[in-house]
Scaffold this motif. Structure first.
Motif, PDB file in Angstrom:
ATOM      1  N   THR A  19      -1.788   9.672  -6.491  1.00 46.85           N
ATOM      2  CA  THR A  19      -2.809   9.073  -5.634  1.00 46.85           C
ATOM      3  C   THR A  19      -3.514  10.186  -4.871  1.00 46.85           C
ATOM      4  OG1 THR A  19      -1.410   7.117  -5.413  1.00 46.85           O
ATOM      5  CG2 THR A  19      -3.205   7.347  -3.820  1.00 46.85           C
ATOM      6  N   LYS A  32       3.520  12.024  -4.703  1.00 44.09           N
ATOM      7  CA  LYS A  32       2.971  10.688  -4.909  1.00 44.09           C
ATOM      8  C   LYS A  32       1.528  10.636  -4.397  1.00 44.09           C
ATOM      9  CE  LYS A  32       7.391   8.248  -4.367  1.00 44.09           C
ATOM     10  NZ  LYS A  32       8.124   7.218  -3.570  1.00 44.09           N
ATOM     11  N   ARG A  54       7.229  13.583  -0.662  1.00 45.51           N
ATOM     12  CA  ARG A  54       6.282  13.748  -1.782  1.00 45.51           C
ATOM     13  C   ARG A  54       4.842  13.435  -1.377  1.00 45.51           C
ATOM     14  NH1 ARG A  54       8.630  10.559  -6.709  1.00 45.51           N
ATOM     15  NH2 ARG A  54       6.855  11.537  -7.777  1.00 45.51           N
ATOM     16  N   PHE A  81       3.440   5.341   5.056  1.00 54.14           N
ATOM     17  CA  PHE A  81       3.433   5.955   3.733  1.00 54.14           C
ATOM     18  C   PHE A  81       4.628   5.459   2.934  1.00 54.14           C
ATOM     19  CE2 PHE A  81       4.775   9.584   0.963  1.00 54.14           C
ATOM     20  CZ  PHE A  81       3.736   9.476   0.046  1.00 54.14           C
ATOM     21  N   ASP A  82       4.339   4.876   1.800  1.00 50.64           N
ATOM     22  CA  ASP A  82       5.385   4.429   0.882  1.00 50.64           C
ATOM     23  C   ASP A  82       6.416   3.543   1.580  1.00 50.64           C
ATOM     24  OD1 ASP A  82       6.386   4.262  -1.685  1.00 50.64           O
ATOM     25  OD2 ASP A  82       7.595   6.084  -1.524  1.00 50.64           O
ATOM     26  N   GLY A  83       5.915   2.661   2.443  1.00 54.25           N
ATOM     27  CA  GLY A  83       6.777   1.668   3.063  1.00 54.25           C
ATOM     28  C   GLY A  83       7.440   2.062   4.363  1.00 54.25           C
ATOM     29  N   SER A  89       0.825  -1.196   0.000  1.00 55.06           N
ATOM     30  CA  SER A  89       0.000   0.000   0.000  1.00 55.06           C
ATOM     31  C   SER A  89       0.863   1.252   0.000  1.00 55.06           C
ATOM     32  CB  SER A  89      -0.912   0.022   1.235  1.00 55.06           C
ATOM     33  OG  SER A  89      -1.729  -1.130   1.285  1.00 55.06           O
ATOM     34  N   LEU A  90       0.397   2.298  -0.689  1.00 58.54           N
ATOM     35  CA  LEU A  90       1.094   3.580  -0.616  1.00 58.54           C
ATOM     36  C   LEU A  90       0.794   4.268   0.708  1.00 58.54           C
ATOM     37  CD1 LEU A  90       2.842   5.694  -2.094  1.00 58.54           C
ATOM     38  CD2 LEU A  90       0.702   6.761  -2.849  1.00 58.54           C
ATOM     39  N   GLU A 117      -3.893   2.019  -2.441  1.00 57.10           N
ATOM     40  CA  GLU A 117      -2.801   1.602  -3.305  1.00 57.10           C
ATOM     41  C   GLU A 117      -2.388   2.786  -4.177  1.00 57.10           C
ATOM     42  OE1 GLU A 117      -1.544  -1.449  -3.021  1.00 57.10           O
ATOM     43  OE2 GLU A 117      -3.064  -1.952  -1.510  1.00 57.10           O
ATOM     44  N   ALA A 118      -1.184   2.739  -4.692  1.00 59.64           N
ATOM     45  CA  ALA A 118      -0.716   3.786  -5.598  1.00 59.64           C
ATOM     46  C   ALA A 118      -1.641   3.882  -6.801  1.00 59.64           C
ATOM     47  CB  ALA A 118       0.706   3.483  -6.062  1.00 59.64           C
TER      48      ALA A 118
END
Length: 234
Positions: free
Chosen positions: A186, A154, A79, A62-64, A2-3, A27-28
């Protein structure tokens, strides 16, 4: 992966907890819409994600990586962008200067990003030298979203982007959000115009009392009679 993932987030103001275990996952490339009655915790959720409100428990990913209670400037560097409902433009600055202000964290050439924003919001190109305070409400909202796009996000968080707009500009803003999303961004959005917002959403999150009441695709929520009766006006 997931983003964006919000897990059991509890947050509020002082001792008053507004969020009581909110969950959200995108998700992105998706558009996620948060709807619900006044006081449900919609805008509070965005503020908790963006570090404008302290999370008491739970976490935001967020983003991992975990970003719970991270400073907002660090999130911009990752971002993630946030567009508040009010006071979201510099009224005395021109449209072009507003957009340039959005790129303050960048040290590279932003001419390509400026061209991209003007392509997404064509009405702004002809008004680029006009003070933002002289624009219509819908055009000011375009400036606010456009400025957020100048960090090449992002993820963009939009708090009530159509609040107070005429039906014409409401439809245009929703159309422009689709274009923003199609460009690879997103979107997580809070909206009072629930039917229209769910109509463009990949995922919808209905909050009530600071908790998730319903979570599904936008189309499924629009078709759910319980959602329609309780939250969409029948």
């Amino acid at each position: 992966m997931s983003l964006l993932k919000v897990e059991n987030v509890v947050a509020g103001y002082g001792e008053a907890m507004i969020l009581n275990g909110v969950n959200l996952e995108l998700e992105a490339g998706e558009i996620g819409v948060i709807v619900g009655p006044n006081g449900a915790g919609k805008s509070t959720t965005l503020k908790a994600i963006f570090g404008l409100l302290r999370v008491s428990s739970g976490r935001v990913m967020f983003d991992g990586q975990e970003i719970t209670n991270r400073p907002t400037d660090s999130l911009s560097a990752l971002r993630m962008a946030f567009v508040p409902q009010e006071h979201n433009v510099f009224k005395t600055l021109s449209v072009h200067e507003n957009l340039e202000m959005g790129a303050y964290v960048r040290r590279d050439d932003v001419s390509g990003l400026l061209d991209r924003v003007y392509d997404i919001f064509p009405p702004l190109k002809d008004k680029r030298r006009q003070p933002a305070g002289e624009l219509s409400g819908g055009q000011r909202q375009m400036v606010a979203v456009g400025r957020a796009l100048m960090i090449d996000p992002k993820l963009i968080l939009l708090d009530e982007p159509t609040a107070g707009l005429s039906p014409r500009y409401m439809s245009e803003i929703f159309d422009r959000i689709l274009v923003v999303n199609a460009s690879g961004v997103t979107v997580a959005m809070v909206e009072q115009n629930a039917k229209q917002a769910l109509g463009i959403a990949h995922k919808g999150f209905v909050l009530a009392g600071g908790r998730n009441r319903f979570t599904d695709t936008g189309a499924a929520l629009l078709a759910d009679p319980d959602v329609a009766k309780s939250f969409l006006g029948g």
